[in-house]
Write an enzyme that holds these catalytic residues in place. Structure first.
Site, PDB file in Angstrom:
ATOM      1  N   ASP A   7      17.257   2.575  -2.165  1.00 23.98           N
ATOM      2  CA  ASP A   7      16.257   2.224  -1.160  1.00 23.98           C
ATOM      3  C   ASP A   7      15.144   1.472  -1.868  1.00 23.98           C
ATOM      4  OD1 ASP A   7      14.790   2.136   1.243  1.00 23.98           O
ATOM      5  OD2 ASP A   7      13.771   4.011   0.802  1.00 23.98           O
ATOM      6  N   GLU A 148       5.280   6.683   0.029  1.00 24.07           N
ATOM      7  CA  GLU A 148       5.296   6.268  -1.373  1.00 24.07           C
ATOM      8  C   GLU A 148       4.123   6.864  -2.150  1.00 24.07           C
ATOM      9  OE1 GLU A 148       7.657   4.635  -2.983  1.00 24.07           O
ATOM     10  OE2 GLU A 148       8.842   4.540  -1.144  1.00 24.07           O
ATOM     11  N   CYS A 180      13.631   3.931  10.042  1.00 20.22           N
ATOM     12  CA  CYS A 180      13.355   3.698   8.621  1.00 20.22           C
ATOM     13  C   CYS A 180      13.498   5.041   7.927  1.00 20.22           C
ATOM     14  CB  CYS A 180      11.944   3.132   8.432  1.00 20.22           C
ATOM     15  SG  CYS A 180      11.407   3.011   6.700  1.00 20.22           S
TER      16      CYS A 180
END
Length: 250
Positions: A7, A148, A180
């Protein structure tokens, strides 16, 4: 059997966790392309280049199957990768068909990155499965950034989602699609914010079912033996950083 999963960042770990649960006897290499995250805000040509680099790395590690655990990368690069490489390549797409088939009435909101929603592959998917015009789309780029940064249950996430979802008349909706893999970390928050009758869908289960079918055609796996998981952060082994994300997934 060695499977590569990649990813743009940590979103694909939600797919990896499901894979380990369903196919524990497989060895996995997970590649987080953190140097280039997020893919969803970049040019198509850039993303295609990054994905090719990741593929070459995974092949150098001896993987026999690759899972593109990223809707954006799948929409941009999966077709070309399958033409270039002679191994099974499993992509992802927003679980729109599952949502439409599961819900007889009501609108469905598809959330994803801006690039995924702009791609022709997504438009073709909607044209194919949404004959009644029930689907609406909403980009939620900030969720990728939050994931993230390791921000999962903070009030900033709740406030952001409330703001983005507020304009919709949820009496008219029966489902929402998390298009997502980063968004799956926030499934419980979506459920808390939205009315209880709105069903939440993601594509992880279907992707791993596809992986299971591909593997079963290649060899018999002894799932009584636990496979090994190796994590890479843009080419550098990083077990502690990425493994901690698996614990965030409920």
């Amino acid at each position: 059997m060695k499977v590569g999963i990649f990813d743009s960042g940590v979103g694909g770990i939600t797919v990896l966790k499901k894979a380990v649960e369903k196919l524990p006897g497989v060895d996995y290499i997970y590649y987080s392309d953190n140097l280039h995250v997020p893919y969803g805000t970049k040019l198509k040509e850039e993303v295609a280049g990054y994905v090719n680099e990741v593929m070459e790395f995974l092949l150098s590690k001896g993987v026999e199957v690759v899972v593109i655990a990223c809707n954006t990368a799948t929409s941009i690069a999966a077709h070309n990768l399958r033409e270039k490489y002679n191994i099974p390549i499993i992509g992802m797409e927003p679980a729109v068909k599952l949502a439409v088939d599961s819900l007889n009435k009501g609108k469905i909101l598809v959330t994803a990155t801006s690039l995924t929603l702009k791609e022709e592959k997504y438009k073709q998917l909607i044209s194919r499965v949404d004959q009644e015009g029930r689907v609406e789309s909403l980009p939620l780029a900030h969720l990728v950034t939050y994931a993230e940064q390791g921000i999962f249950e903070d009030q900033i996430v709740v406030d952001y989602l409330k703001e983005m979802l507020a304009p919709y008349d949820w009496i008219q909706f029966s489902g929402i699609v998390l298009g997502c893999t980063h968004f799956v970390y926030y499934k419980d928050i979506f459920k808390k914010i939205l009315p209880s009758y709105v069903k939440v869908f993601d594509g992880n289960e279907g992707t791993i079912q596809h992986l299971k079918e591909v593997i079963s055609e290649k060899e018999i796996i002894d799932h009584s033996k636990k496979g090994q998981v190796t994590f890479y952060y843009s080419g550098k082994e990083a077990p502690n950083i990425l493994e901690s994300y698996m614990k965030k997934i409920k």
